[in-house]
Design a protein around this motif. Sequence first.
Motif, PDB file in Angstrom:
ATOM      1  N   GLU A 120       0.834  -1.206   0.000  1.00  0.00           N
ATOM      2  CA  GLU A 120       0.000   0.000   0.000  1.00  0.00           C
ATOM      3  C   GLU A 120       0.867   1.253   0.000  1.00  0.00           C
ATOM      4  N   GLY A 121       1.937   1.237   0.816  1.00  0.00           N
ATOM      5  CA  GLY A 121       2.840   2.375   0.849  1.00  0.00           C
ATOM      6  C   GLY A 121       3.544   2.576  -0.473  1.00  0.00           C
ATOM      7  N   ALA A 122       3.912   1.452  -1.128  1.00  0.00           N
ATOM      8  CA  ALA A 122       4.574   1.539  -2.426  1.00  0.00           C
ATOM      9  C   ALA A 122       3.652   2.165  -3.468  1.00  0.00           C
ATOM     10  N   LYS A 123       2.368   1.798  -3.424  1.00  0.00           N
ATOM     11  CA  LYS A 123       1.423   2.371  -4.383  1.00  0.00           C
ATOM     12  C   LYS A 123       1.297   3.875  -4.185  1.00  0.00           C
ATOM     13  N   VAL A 124       1.238   4.303  -2.916  1.00  0.00           N
ATOM     14  CA  VAL A 124       1.123   5.736  -2.639  1.00  0.00           C
ATOM     15  C   VAL A 124       2.361   6.472  -3.138  1.00  0.00           C
ATOM     16  N   ALA A 125       3.558   5.901  -2.906  1.00  0.00           N
ATOM     17  CA  ALA A 125       4.801   6.556  -3.330  1.00  0.00           C
ATOM     18  C   ALA A 125       4.911   6.580  -4.839  1.00  0.00           C
ATOM     19  N   ILE A 126       4.539   5.460  -5.512  1.00  0.00           N
ATOM     20  CA  ILE A 126       4.596   5.419  -6.971  1.00  0.00           C
ATOM     21  C   ILE A 126       3.653   6.451  -7.568  1.00  0.00           C
ATOM     22  N   ALA A 127       2.535   6.721  -6.836  1.00  0.00           N
ATOM     23  CA  ALA A 127       1.587   7.743  -7.296  1.00  0.00           C
ATOM     24  C   ALA A 127       2.128   9.148  -7.079  1.00  0.00           C
ATOM     25  N   GLY A 128       3.266   9.283  -6.391  1.00  0.00           N
ATOM     26  CA  GLY A 128       3.908  10.588  -6.243  1.00  0.00           C
ATOM     27  C   GLY A 128       3.844  11.192  -4.859  1.00  0.00           C
TER      28      GLY A 128
ATOM     29  N   ASP B 131       5.197 -10.872  10.306  1.00  0.00           N
ATOM     30  CA  ASP B 131       5.478 -12.005  11.195  1.00  0.00           C
ATOM     31  C   ASP B 131       5.235 -11.638  12.668  1.00  0.00           C
ATOM     32  N   GLY B 132       4.131 -10.903  12.894  1.00  0.00           N
ATOM     33  CA  GLY B 132       3.764 -10.560  14.268  1.00  0.00           C
ATOM     34  C   GLY B 132       4.555  -9.426  14.876  1.00  0.00           C
ATOM     35  N   MET B 133       5.407  -8.772  14.098  1.00  0.00           N
ATOM     36  CA  MET B 133       6.198  -7.668  14.614  1.00  0.00           C
ATOM     37  C   MET B 133       5.858  -6.403  13.846  1.00  0.00           C
ATOM     38  N   SER B 134       5.784  -5.271  14.612  1.00  0.00           N
ATOM     39  CA  SER B 134       5.486  -3.980  13.983  1.00  0.00           C
ATOM     40  C   SER B 134       6.724  -3.470  13.260  1.00  0.00           C
ATOM     41  N   VAL B 135       6.503  -2.957  12.039  1.00  0.00           N
ATOM     42  CA  VAL B 135       7.582  -2.441  11.210  1.00  0.00           C
ATOM     43  C   VAL B 135       7.148  -1.078  10.688  1.00  0.00           C
ATOM     44  N   ARG B 136       8.019  -0.105  10.836  1.00  0.00           N
ATOM     45  CA  ARG B 136       7.737   1.229  10.314  1.00  0.00           C
ATOM     46  C   ARG B 136       8.377   1.329   8.931  1.00  0.00           C
ATOM     47  N   VAL B 137       7.593   1.692   7.934  1.00  0.00           N
ATOM     48  CA  VAL B 137       8.036   1.666   6.543  1.00  0.00           C
ATOM     49  C   VAL B 137       7.896   3.069   5.963  1.00  0.00           C
ATOM     50  N   LEU B 138       8.983   3.542   5.340  1.00  0.00           N
ATOM     51  CA  LEU B 138       8.990   4.821   4.633  1.00  0.00           C
ATOM     52  C   LEU B 138       9.027   4.548   3.140  1.00  0.00           C
ATOM     53  N   SER B 139       8.053   5.082   2.433  1.00  0.00           N
ATOM     54  CA  SER B 139       7.998   4.912   0.976  1.00  0.00           C
ATOM     55  C   SER B 139       8.100   6.285   0.341  1.00  0.00           C
ATOM     56  N   VAL B 140       9.103   6.442  -0.579  1.00  0.00           N
ATOM     57  CA  VAL B 140       9.380   7.740  -1.195  1.00  0.00           C
ATOM     58  C   VAL B 140       9.312   7.590  -2.715  1.00  0.00           C
TER      59      VAL B 140
END
Length: 499
Positions: free
Chosen positions: A143-151, A161-170
């Motif tokens: 979902e983040g990749a789609k938002v970033a690809i959209a600009g 895998d049950g662990m929280s991950v913070r993801v930055l998509s640019v």
Amino acid sequence: MIQGSFRLRLTLWTAGILGVSLIGFTSALFFTQRERLRGDIDRDMRGMVGRFMRPPGRQGQGPGQGEGPGQGPGGPGGPGFGMGRGPGPDGPGGFGGPGPIGRQGNLARLSADPIRFYRDGQVVQANGFAEFPDGKVAAISPEGAKVAIAGREDVRVVQVDGMSVRVLSVPFKDQEGQAAAIQVARGLRDFEFWERSQATTVALFVPIACLVAGLGAWLLATRGLRPVQEMADAAGQISGRNLSGRLPIRGQDELAGLGSKFNEVLDRLEDAFDRQRQFTADASHELRTPLTRIRLAASEPGSEPEQLRAALRVCGQSAESMTRLVEQLLVLSRADSGRGWLKIVPTDVPTVVIRALERLPIASADRIDCVLPEEAIALDCDIDALARAISNLLDNALRYSPDSARVELAVCEVSEEVEISVRDLGPGIAEKDLPHLFERFYRVDEARSGSTNAGLGLSIVQTIVSAHGGTASVESKLGQGSRFLLKLPKANKFLTSGP
């Protein structure tokens, strides 16, 4: 009961205020620290993204450099434009294009650990995968990749895998100019551990702090209210029959001041009760004498006309004495009831003096020398009440002066006051009696032995004069007579007419 309730309220308020303050402070500190840590994570990820954004001439000259043992060559398209920071011996190489992973790294094993794979950043194509010659790895946050690809830049937290991950998509453009996205991920295991430890610390610390504060407040309230409890116990022992008790006073604080003021009230109250008891006893005693004389005269009047006339004369004199006593008691009772018993009217001194002389027998009035000013002095007063006060002084002076002696009544104006003095040539009054002369039922034994006077005349004088805002005083020496002086304000601005 009241003291315990106040102590409980004080304890609860103290613990509550401290609890709210601690919760507010720790919450503000917690959220501030959490935002700071999140900001650090985001800055670290943006720093990693910045490496992909640098111009090709400033990054990867020739072969791509891999941090760690796996250092793959740059892509065939020319100098590398990124730094491949492989996580370990088999980490991915630089991205000079779709070149191979450094040392043909184990892509299958890296794709099984996407957090590690995306820690140093990967380019996600429009199909949602980071592609390499020997395979591809799915975006850690499609979902983040789609938002970033959209600009648009996107930051979100996903579960892997049950662990929280913070993801930055640019948003990013690859070498072919196609829209892509750079994704960098950071695991939040340490961050979440910090959050849990802080929450646990606050959850344990705040109740313990409130408990300690409440216990301290309870002890302080108990100690601080101990003097109040002692005062309450002492006040419980005070009653109408026993007004001699006083509140215990300790120290010089506010409670001591309150206790002192209360003791002063008790002093005045005890004095008023004592005077009331003495007044009742004296009035009863004064009434008993004429009643006894009437009873004796009526029980044995005799059979002769002269004896009957004597008995009737005794009854009449006794009745007159009781009437005079009752009238005096009524005057004092009205005065004790408060202001409003006087009828203040504008008048002048001669009018009051004439009214006073009319209250005396004619024979007595002939023995009085009046000294009045040529011009009448205006005066605001209750004419009848002030005439009674002056006539009492004249009657008292005539009674204790020799039969041939004269009594002087003098009036003068001094500043804003009117002075009325009565001087006699009687036996005088001892110095020890002067302070008590205006007290109710007080009589000078030597001068008044055998007198039918109840001892209320001078007390009435002082009561009336005080009600007019003036003062009454006496000057006397044994064998030289006495001089009674009344000082009255000419205008009684603070008095209002009664009904």
